[in-house]
Design an enzyme around this catalytic site. Structure first.
Site, short mmCIF file in Angstrom:
data_model
loop_
_atom_site.label_atom_id
_atom_site.label_comp_id
_atom_site.label_asym_id
_atom_site.label_seq_id
_atom_site.Cartn_x
_atom_site.Cartn_y
_atom_site.Cartn_z
N LEU A 91 0.90 -1.29 -0.05
CA LEU A 91 -0.07 0.07 -0.13
C LEU A 91 0.69 1.10 0.02
CD1 LEU A 91 -2.87 0.94 0.06
CD2 LEU A 91 -2.52 1.17 2.39
N ASP A 92 0.62 1.97 -0.92
CA ASP A 92 1.34 3.40 -1.17
C ASP A 92 2.63 3.37 -1.16
OD1 ASP A 92 -1.16 4.72 -0.66
OD2 ASP A 92 -0.64 4.98 1.43
#
Lengths: 290, 290, 290, 290
Positions: free
Chosen positions: B225-226
């Site tokens: 994530l990210d």
């Protein structure tokens, strides 16, 4: 690693990237960086190629004559520089020291690959700064009456110190066409976002106009005042809270950084000038291969 | 003019620029743009070459097999795209409309060379916006319980609409590894200057931390994530006068512009991903040939 | 919360902050924001005060006459606006839709506290955009021969729609002094970093000059073309890789953002104009209380 | 002109602007600048007022006791500084000279209104730089074993030189909680856009993450490493062409400018710290009244 850098411009035509990179490769050169640009308005192709000289099969004295054949075929203007040739800079200053200190410190910390053997000024004020760093300082006072004569002295010093590049670090004087004809490699920092506020007192005029952003511009010097080809610009936000004094203070940081970037790009053979004059249809412009 | 664009990466070695440009030239292709980069840490050479297909002596079906010989010799990963192939984008949204409008309007004004046949959302709110521009809208509500199932529906739609690229335009949902395994071409806009404030509520956390600048980041989506490779970032200055609401408002302009730039770079085949994962020694990074 | 905002300018003198904030406080007003500026060159004091009207002991009709006593004493120019009065904007456009869409969408998302009852244009092209959002559209074709006559029609529409502010969103026409005399509240977006490239074709001229940064400027319109007081400016970096088309594309993002910020500042009563003309010693300038 | 500057924070309530400006005015003080901010989340009112001391009817020794009455009434934390008191700065350095030179030169050119009587370092390298400008230099070598002992020596020097502010100009050492308890006025420059890349080697980590922008952050030092309240930040764009060495070089310009701005804001009594810790709900933040 020692490298050679070719800067070349010629009429645009098919196969130029291949021909030029092939010429390097066929002589055993390993291309480290290649960048090119086509200006369709001007019908020009511009390229920068840097290659490792190890295993290159041409002696330095042979490189120019050998490339000349290809250059003639493609009708190119070109120059080749070697990374182990250390350029010699003369810094021209007036009374302000911020750009002078900045250039010297960057040179000392190896950001600028060059030597600075001499500082020339129309005022005696910054002699101590130069001497602190072991740099010679020549005070050549300029007045409207003695300008051409004094410029001859300056040119003699440039010869004596074997100068490759003059940097006007807030010199605040206009160089004559005669000077530029004899020594054309000159970079200036102008304290505005050109073409806004060309000429004198740009910060005062920016204040009066109430702009919300101020800038600085580094450019090569030509006969047309503040019209030389732009190498680098940057800006900073200002507001009504900023007096003219604040604009000058904020601008000093811009001047330092913009001038240093331009000098660095020049020293790394990244800047190609092309076009005609600033007032022609084409303009007089730079490609900065970054 | 129809062009072909080659994106290629391979172990760095001598003569690659010459070999690759020569390959294009020897088949009659006129190189319009060539840009390359060597990552010495990774020992990788990365290049983008775009050439005019007029007079190119290979049929489209022959280009891949012919280049494959050179590619094998230099151990390259590569892809070739043609400028007349118009990519098909699916935009995923939630409730906010600013990025959706922005992408559609840029596509309509030919800034983005693509078609947008479908908008997919976990909320019904933006159906009217899509329909106004004649774009189909599918509302697929996502809950923790039905996520994988609903993602299958989404994937079916991507197939049905022959989608090449998914753009998460403030979608506010995390795509599962299964989704990404089946459809990996996904660009997301994150509303912070990553890696600062990864995860949820970045504007609230930026406000709390008292930062003086906020940012936005467009990146390819990966399982982490990210942590996907960054394509583009930009920032804007804020002050104590800005509430969280102001940060959100200012951030919306950043999100729009950063996402649009990233999508445009992607569509022009300017982005090469390389490296390992974001947490490896090398990182997972992009070269954006601009 | 309903607030009143006082914008005041007067000759600088002792005690102005205390006198003005005391006036608000003595009538039961709670000051939410107070900002002031003294321009020592002009000898002027400028202030913005916003206060909560709850518990304020003056009726709206009494506020102006009551403040007038203090205003006369300190020789002030001043205006008071109420936050629940929603300003009415007429947007003037030509053929380009990016600023029009931007203003409408910001108004719809409550970034701009105003209504937009009408769009006026010298071309029919953007009628559909206006109608999509339920906004009336008037096509008033302008030619050199009918300009003054058509401007009378425009002025009649401004009256009919009870317009408070005209926004020139890439209108590409010069308003006559007569128009401005009758309706002076006009904000324009100029597609350059004024005063650089005032006048026509700024992007073409920026390209020709080879600048490394382009800008946009929002300003109030005065009789002197492109010389009105600047409200907001912003810039973006460009390079030799950017054609004129690229400058125009990049500039559109600047135009949108700079115009929207200026309109927002105006609507929030944050902008005070002072000085004389742009060519006077003092200049004609704004204070933007942000 | 000699001025007094009041920095005050207290629970938000009605009439504070009027009360405070009235207090100044009633004693004959002419307010030159007044700026205030209400943080509605924290329920706090924060204000900066600067006034001319000419004709002020309180002696300096009376100002604090007299204001105390109002301060107690409004439950304020506050401090008053006089413009003719010149603060004394100790600069802590390690081996890099760019921030040291920058601060000294700005002090010499009157950008920073302060004196710099001493430079303290854990390395001998920069002694010559300090001595060139007539500044004392103390080399206090720090090792994990002798840190607390050596910090006592540092604290003794701060006392001896009557230091008001310590500036960590790339000191590369963490100050202990004991040090900060005894001398809390410390500004540090961190070479990243905090909170991104807090901790060691930010440029290497920024390179690995492939960010397109790098930054620098000036903050007050607290016990929580890199979590102190931020005073100033700025950023610069980077690309794949920039190696770690390039990031370091570009970052040096950021570090210089961001640190100098923060020190200047501090010296002009423009910075108010409020809140709890960086990890609390409220955060630990600054208002910078610019």
């Amino acid at each position: 690693m020692t490298t050679a850098t070719l800067l070349v411009s010629c009429p645009d035509q098919k196969g130029l990237v291949a021909k030029i990179s092939d010429w390097v490769f066929s002589h055993g050169g390993n291309i480290l960086h290649a960048d090119q640009h086509a200006d369709s308005t001007a019908g020009l192709f511009l390229m920068r190629v840097e290659w490792d000289l190890e295993n290159f099969d041409l002696a330095r004295s042979e490189i120019d004559p050998t490339f000349k054949k290809l250059a003639t075929e493609i009708q190119a203007k070109w120059s080749i520089q070697f990374s182990d040739y250390v350029r010699r800079i003369a810094i021209f200053v007036s009374k302000q020291d911020h750009c002078l200190y900045d250039l010297i410190l960057r040179q000392r910390s190896h950001e600028l690959s060059a030597t600075i053997p001499v500082v020339i000024s129309n005022h005696p004020d910054l002699e101590k700064v130069a001497h602190n760093f072991g740099i010679n300082y020549h005070h050549i006072a300029i007045s409207p009456n003695n300008k051409l004569e004094q410029e001859k002295q300056q040119l003699a010093l440039l010869k004596q110190y074997k100068i490759d590049l003059v940097v006007l670090a807030k010199y605040m004087q206009v160089l004559s066409p005669d000077f530029l004809a004899e020594f054309p490699q000159v970079i200036n920092i102008h304290h505005s976002f050109l073409p806004a506020f060309a000429g004198a007192n740009p910060y005062h005029r920016a204040y009066k106009r109430g702009v919300k952003i101020i800038g600085a511009t580094a450019h090569y010097v030509t006969d047309e005042l503040d019209e030389g080809p732009i190498i680098e610009q940057d800006v900073i936000r200002v507001s009504h809270r900023d007096s003219v004094t604040d604009l000058i203070r904020k601008g000093k940081d811009l001047e330092r950084i913009v001038l240093a970037r331009a000098v660095r790009q020049h020293l790394q053979n990244r800047v190609l000038i092309y076009g005609q004059s600033a007032n022609s249809d084409l303009g007089l412009r730079t490609v900065v291969f970054d």
